[in-house]
Design an enzyme around this catalytic site. Structure first.
Site, PDB file in Angstrom:
ATOM      1  N   SER A   1      55.366 -14.473  11.412  1.00  9.16           N
ATOM      2  CA  SER A   1      56.501 -15.252  10.915  1.00  9.16           C
ATOM      3  C   SER A   1      57.729 -14.987  11.776  1.00  9.16           C
ATOM      4  CB  SER A   1      56.779 -14.851   9.467  1.00  9.16           C
ATOM      5  OG  SER A   1      57.880 -15.568   8.976  1.00  9.16           O
TER       6      SER A   1
ATOM      7  N   GLN B   1      54.815  -8.246   9.403  1.00  7.48           N
ATOM      8  CA  GLN B   1      55.757  -7.144   9.631  1.00  7.48           C
ATOM      9  C   GLN B   1      55.463  -6.374  10.918  1.00  7.48           C
ATOM     10  OE1 GLN B   1      58.505  -6.516   8.041  1.00  7.48           O
ATOM     11  NE2 GLN B   1      58.246  -7.790   6.220  1.00  7.48           N
TER      12      GLN B   1
ATOM     13  N   THR C   1      53.528 -17.256   4.895  1.00  7.47           N
ATOM     14  CA  THR C   1      52.805 -17.641   3.672  1.00  7.47           C
ATOM     15  C   THR C   1      51.801 -18.746   3.977  1.00  7.47           C
ATOM     16  OG1 THR C   1      54.751 -17.038   2.383  1.00  7.47           O
ATOM     17  CG2 THR C   1      53.116 -18.434   1.288  1.00  7.47           C
TER      18      THR C   1
ATOM     19  N   CYS D   1      64.056  -4.538 -12.945  1.00  8.31           N
ATOM     20  CA  CYS D   1      64.017  -4.469 -14.386  1.00  8.31           C
ATOM     21  C   CYS D   1      63.285  -5.693 -14.922  1.00  8.31           C
ATOM     22  CB  CYS D   1      65.434  -4.431 -14.926  1.00  8.31           C
ATOM     23  SG  CYS D   1      65.471  -4.113 -16.666  1.00  8.31           S
TER      24      CYS D   1
ATOM     25  N   THR E   1      54.322 -33.648  12.272  1.00  8.93           N
ATOM     26  CA  THR E   1      55.135 -33.538  13.489  1.00  8.93           C
ATOM     27  C   THR E   1      55.722 -32.137  13.598  1.00  8.93           C
ATOM     28  OG1 THR E   1      55.625 -35.877  13.363  1.00  8.93           O
ATOM     29  CG2 THR E   1      57.111 -34.553  14.722  1.00  8.93           C
TER      30      THR E   1
ATOM     31  N   ASN F   1      55.079  -4.240   4.193  1.00 11.61           N
ATOM     32  CA  ASN F   1      56.488  -4.632   4.197  1.00 11.61           C
ATOM     33  C   ASN F   1      57.385  -3.648   3.460  1.00 11.61           C
ATOM     34  OD1 ASN F   1      54.679  -6.084   2.314  1.00 11.61           O
ATOM     35  ND2 ASN F   1      56.560  -6.680   1.295  1.00 11.61           N
TER      36      ASN F   1
ATOM     37  N   HIS G   1      61.001 -15.389  11.325  1.00 19.61           N
ATOM     38  CA  HIS G   1      62.282 -14.827  10.844  1.00 19.61           C
ATOM     39  C   HIS G   1      62.269 -13.307  10.729  1.00 19.61           C
ATOM     40  CE1 HIS G   1      61.568 -14.118   6.381  1.00 19.61           C
ATOM     41  NE2 HIS G   1      60.552 -14.932   6.625  1.00 19.61           N
TER      42      HIS G   1
HETATM   43  N1  PLP Z   1      53.508 -11.263   4.614  1.00 13.98           N
HETATM   44  C1  PLP Z   1      54.337 -10.211   4.720  1.00 13.98           C
HETATM   45  C2  PLP Z   1      53.779  -8.840   4.965  1.00 13.98           C
HETATM   46  C3  PLP Z   1      55.717 -10.387   4.597  1.00 13.98           C
HETATM   47  O1  PLP Z   1      56.540  -9.336   4.684  1.00 13.98           O
HETATM   48  C4  PLP Z   1      56.208 -11.696   4.389  1.00 13.98           C
HETATM   49  C5  PLP Z   1      57.660 -11.869   4.267  1.00 13.98           C
HETATM   50  O2  PLP Z   1      58.226 -12.452   3.432  1.00 13.98           O
HETATM   51  C6  PLP Z   1      55.299 -12.765   4.295  1.00 13.98           C
HETATM   52  C7  PLP Z   1      53.949 -12.499   4.415  1.00 13.98           C
HETATM   53  C8  PLP Z   1      55.739 -14.181   4.069  1.00 13.98           C
HETATM   54  O3  PLP Z   1      56.265 -14.736   5.254  1.00 13.98           O
HETATM   55  P1  PLP Z   1      57.178 -16.047   5.198  1.00 13.98           P
HETATM   56  O4  PLP Z   1      58.472 -15.633   4.587  1.00 13.98           O
HETATM   57  O5  PLP Z   1      57.333 -16.481   6.614  1.00 13.98           O
HETATM   58  O6  PLP Z   1      56.425 -17.052   4.380  1.00 13.98           O
END
Ligand code: PLP
Length: 397
Positions: A200, A180, A73, A326, A238, A152, A202
């Protein structure tokens, strides 16, 4: 009951080798990498190594083209705001209708607050970009094109190398959200016209809260976070050194194992898709049949309800996500499925299964065992049944 995790596009398990690499940076190796004494310089060396590990994974020409950030993000936000700042005479952004909220929400905000014109390029029923609309939107007014490498929800891959070359013809910067894609498909940036790329940690078996922005050498750039001179002035503050070391290790593992893992993961994914389509009537796979991430299966079950299926899958110890939720008592499908014009009767019944190297054949077998019963139960249940908190990729995964 054995738990099965098939939500790897949301996040991945941190690899034990990554954890091991990070641990010393919480204890002995606590120095600040900007310090010139021995405590700092040894950590500085580790940060440099991580940058090189990432450089190898994405094929950057120079390691200093990579700046560490807090994640996808922040990288997306930095890239887009930087372009608007370095080219104030250009007041337009080109993006797609299926981007992650990290890009779309920012674009909507810039539209409202700064009067920036945003072109949201449509996609077809397979999630493929409308190339004519893209070409038509490219003018000398465009500061930046921001298009994702892979989606994603559906895994559909955009031809970003070709799209970047086209953006250059009108002098626009080209950014890709490759959150992704990195670690799942080969990337070699040095041979492309891509100016900036977000990733990213994670999503590739690294820790959360760390990511990177690639900025090609020579591209004009303004940092988002002002302050100290860390990251060559491109990201003040930092450094998150344990996170950076973890991301570096995750990148090294992805570089080493990507080919073998992809073949194995794709075989699992294909087996799941084939098995589900054979066993459950009125189902189809969404996304581009040809250009798709090897790990992602987004399956639409007509006249079933995504949130309910997720709850029943969860009951069987299986974790995945859905493209519907929903909202105010009625079922709403994600912006991605809406942009693809997937009929509402199918879009509200999508389930995303996303694999990683942690999965095996037994996981697929278990899904195939329970899925027909789950869909049958849902189809017999009056809709809508979803709850507002149902897991929905539209919420930002
Ligand atoms: N862009 C895409 C395509 C994602 O799948 C994600 C995942 O959440 C993000 C951006 C955001 O990444 P992060 O969770 O590292 O801020």
């Amino acid at each position: 009951m054995r738990s099965i995790y098939l939500d790897n596009n949301a996040t991945t398990r941190v690899d034990p080798e990554v954890v091991e690499a990070m641990l010393p940076f919480f204890t002995d190796q606590f120095g600040n990498p900007s310090s010139t004494h021995a405590f700092g310089s040894s950590v500085g060396v580790a940060v440099r190594k991580a940058r090189q590990q990432l450089q190898a994974l994405i094929g950057a020409e120079f390691d200093y083209e990579i700046a560490f950030t807090s994640g996808g993000t922040e990288s997306d936000t930095t890239a887009i705001l930087s372009a608007l700042e370095v080219m104030p005479e250009r007041r337009e952004i080109v993006t797609s209708a299926v981007e992650h909220p990290a890009v779309l929400t920012l674009c909507a905000h810039l539209e409202m607050s700064r009067g920036v014109k945003v072109h949201r390029i449509p996609v077809d029923q397979h999630g493929r970009l409308d190339l004519d609309a893209y070409k038509a939107a490219l003018t000398a007014h465009v500061a930046i094109v921001s298009l994702m490498w892979a989606n994603n929800e559906t895994g559909t891959i955009f031809p970003v190398v070709q799209l970047a070359a086209q953006a250059k013809l009108v002098g626009a910067l080209f950014h890709t959200d490759a959150v992704q894609a990195v670690g799942k498909i080969p990337i070699d940036l040095k041979s492309t016209a891509i100016d900036m790329l977000s990733l990213s940690s994670h999503k590739l078996h690294g820790p959360k809260g760390i990511g990177a922005l690639y900025v090609k050498r020579g591209v004009r750039f303004r940092s988002l976070i002002k302050g100290g001179h860390q990251e060559r002035g491109r990201r003040a503050g930092t450094e998150n050194t344990p996170g950076i070391v973890g991301l570096g290790k995750a990148a090294e593992l992805a570089t080493k194992f990507m080919d073998d893992e992809n073949t194995r993961v794709k075989a699992l994914r294909d087996r799941l898709e084939k098995g589900v389509l054979q066993r459950v009537p009125d189902t189809f796979v969404t996304g581009d049949p040809l250009e798709r991430l090897p790990n992602t299966a987004n399956i639409a079950f007509e006249h079933a309800e995504g949130g309910g299926m997720l709850r029943l899958l969860n009951h069987h110890g299986i974790a995945c996500s859905s493209g519907s939720a929903c909202s105010s008592g009625s079922l709403e499908s994600s912006h991605v499925l809406r942009a693809m014009s997937i009929p509402q009767t199918a879009a509200q019944g999508t389930v995303r299964f996303s694999f990683s190297r942690d999965n095996g054949e037994e996981d697929v077998d278990r899904v195939l065992e329970v899925m027909p019963g789950i869909v049958e139960e849902m189809r017999d249940t009056p809709r809508p049944k979803a709850r507002a908190e149902d897991h929905n990729p539209d919420k930002g995964e």
